[in-house]
Design a protein around this motif. Structure first.
Motif, short mmCIF file in Angstrom:
data_model
loop_
_atom_site.label_atom_id
_atom_site.label_comp_id
_atom_site.label_asym_id
_atom_site.label_seq_id
_atom_site.Cartn_x
_atom_site.Cartn_y
_atom_site.Cartn_z
N ARG A 74 0.74 -1.24 0.05
CA ARG A 74 -0.03 0.07 -0.01
C ARG A 74 0.84 1.12 0.08
N HIS A 75 0.75 2.28 -0.82
CA HIS A 75 1.38 3.59 -1.00
C HIS A 75 0.41 4.66 -0.37
N ASP A 76 0.92 5.20 0.66
CA ASP A 76 0.10 6.33 1.09
C ASP A 76 0.96 7.86 1.12
N SER A 77 0.35 8.93 0.72
CA SER A 77 1.09 10.12 0.91
C SER A 77 1.59 10.40 2.14
N LEU A 78 2.74 10.70 2.47
CA LEU A 78 3.32 11.05 3.89
C LEU A 78 2.59 12.34 4.38
N ASN A 79 2.11 13.33 3.72
CA ASN A 79 1.43 14.32 4.05
C ASN A 79 0.30 14.85 3.15
N ASN A 80 -0.72 15.43 3.74
CA ASN A 80 -1.87 16.02 2.69
C ASN A 80 -0.97 16.86 2.02
N VAL A 81 -1.57 17.17 0.83
CA VAL A 81 -0.93 18.36 -0.03
C VAL A 81 -2.02 19.61 -0.34
N ASP A 82 -1.56 20.43 -0.34
CA ASP A 82 -2.47 21.82 -0.53
C ASP A 82 -2.08 22.35 -1.84
N ILE A 83 -3.09 22.49 -2.80
CA ILE A 83 -3.11 23.14 -4.16
C ILE A 83 -3.95 24.28 -4.13
N THR A 84 -3.58 25.24 -4.95
CA THR A 84 -4.43 26.16 -5.29
C THR A 84 -4.69 26.15 -6.77
N MET A 85 -6.16 26.37 -7.01
CA MET A 85 -6.65 26.73 -8.56
C MET A 85 -7.63 27.64 -8.58
N LYS A 86 -7.67 28.24 -9.87
CA LYS A 86 -8.78 29.27 -10.23
C LYS A 86 -9.80 28.61 -10.96
N ALA A 87 -11.23 28.56 -10.66
CA ALA A 87 -12.27 27.96 -11.19
C ALA A 87 -13.08 29.16 -12.03
N GLU A 88 -13.24 28.66 -13.46
CA GLU A 88 -13.75 29.78 -14.37
C GLU A 88 -15.26 29.24 -14.51
N PRO A 89 -16.23 30.22 -14.77
CA PRO A 89 -17.63 29.82 -14.90
C PRO A 89 -17.82 28.92 -16.30
N GLY A 90 -18.49 27.76 -15.99
CA GLY A 90 -18.82 27.00 -16.94
C GLY A 90 -17.84 25.77 -17.25
N HIS A 91 -16.94 25.91 -16.59
CA HIS A 91 -15.73 24.77 -16.35
C HIS A 91 -15.72 23.64 -15.69
N THR A 92 -15.31 22.52 -16.34
CA THR A 92 -15.41 21.32 -15.21
C THR A 92 -13.87 20.81 -15.27
N TYR A 93 -13.19 20.69 -14.03
CA TYR A 93 -11.71 20.45 -13.78
C TYR A 93 -11.89 18.99 -13.34
N LEU A 94 -11.01 17.92 -13.82
CA LEU A 94 -10.90 16.65 -13.21
C LEU A 94 -9.43 16.55 -12.48
N LEU A 95 -9.52 16.35 -11.22
CA LEU A 95 -8.54 16.10 -10.32
C LEU A 95 -8.00 14.61 -10.37
N THR A 96 -6.76 14.48 -10.76
CA THR A 96 -6.27 13.22 -11.05
C THR A 96 -4.67 13.21 -10.37
N SER A 97 -4.15 12.01 -10.49
CA SER A 97 -2.82 12.12 -9.94
C SER A 97 -1.88 10.97 -10.86
N THR A 98 -0.44 11.15 -10.80
CA THR A 98 0.31 10.21 -11.35
C THR A 98 1.05 9.84 -10.32
N HIS A 99 1.72 8.62 -10.51
CA HIS A 99 2.55 8.06 -9.57
C HIS A 99 3.72 7.06 -10.03
N ASP A 100 4.70 7.03 -9.33
CA ASP A 100 5.90 6.10 -9.56
C ASP A 100 6.22 5.44 -8.35
#
Length: 183
Positions: free
Chosen positions: A113-139
Motif C-alpha cells: 500500500r502506498h500512502d502520501s506522507l502528508n496532505n498536499v495543498d493546491i491552489t486553483m482558479k475556477a472559471e464559470p462553466g468549466h469542469t476540472y478533473l482532479l487526478t494523479s500520477t505516481h511512480d
C-alpha cells in the motif's frame, strides 16, 4: 393438447435471473456523489464550475477548509459544484501495487500500500462553466506522486505539482500459493 417444453421455461428463467442480477449489481456500483459547495440557491451551470474526483487513488480532504458533509475524512468519488474563483484544495494519495518475487523455482507476489506522507495543498482558479478533473500520477519505484488538474472544458493541463513522497507499506503476500515454473 400441446405439451409444454421445459427447456423453454428453463431458458426463460435463466434469462430473467441474469437480467435481475445485472440490474442489482448495476444499482450497487458506487456512484459519484454531487455536493454544492455554495450557500445560495441553485445557479445555472454556466455560472458555476465543477471539480470531479473519481477517488481511485487521489482523494479530496477539504475545499477552502470545508470537510466532507458526510463526516468522512475524504469526499470520495465526487462532483463538487462551486462558484467561480480561487480555491485551496487539500488532497491525499493512496494506492496499491504488487511485485512478483522469484525464489529458486517458485514465484509469488508481495502486496504493498502506498500512502502520501502528508496532505498536499493546491491552489486553483475556477472559471464559470468549466469542469476540472482532479487526478494523479505516481511512480511506485521512486515512492512519489504528482497532483494533476485538467480543465475538461478546454482540454488543457491546469496544474501538475510534485513529486510528493509516498510511504510504502508491505501488506502481505501470496507465498502460500507459490507457483512452480520450469522443469
Amino acid at each position: 393438447m400441446q405439451r409444454s417444453n421445459y427447456k423453454n421455461i428453463h431458458r426463460f428463467v435463466s434469462i430473467l435471473l441474469t437480467m435481475l442480477l445485472t440490474g442489482f449489481l448495476a444499482a450497487c456500483s458506487p456512484s459519484m456523489l454531487t455536493y454544492r459547495l455554495y450557500q445560495s440557491t441553485q445557479k445555472p451551470s454556466d455560472e458555476t464550475a465543477q471539480i470531479l474526483c473519481k477517488g481511485k487513488r487521489i482523494q479530496i480532504n477539504s475545499v477552502n477548509g470545508m470537510k466532507s458533509p458526510d463526516g468522512k475524512d475524504t469526499f470520495g468519488s465526487v462532483k463538487l459544484e462551486i462558484l467561480p474563483g480561487d480555491y485551496h484544495v487539500t488532497v491525499s494519495f493512496s494506492g496499491k501495487s504488487s511485485t512478483l518475487v522469484h525464489a529458486s523455482m517458485y514465484y509469488y507476489y508481495i502486496f504493498y500500500r502506498h500512502d502520501s506522507l502528508n496532505n498536499v495543498d493546491i491552489t486553483m482558479k475556477a472559471e464559470p462553466g468549466h469542469t476540472y478533473l482532479l487526478t494523479s500520477t505516481h511512480d511506485y519505484e521512486n515512492s512519489t506522486w504528482h497532483v494533476v488538474v485538467r480543465d475538461q472544458t478546454d482540454n488543457r493541463l491546469v496544474l501538475k505539482e510534485g513529486p510528493f513522497p509516498l510511504n510504502k507499506i508491505r501488506t502481505g503476500d501470496d507465498q502460500a500459493q507459490m507457483r512452480r515454473y520450469g522443469p
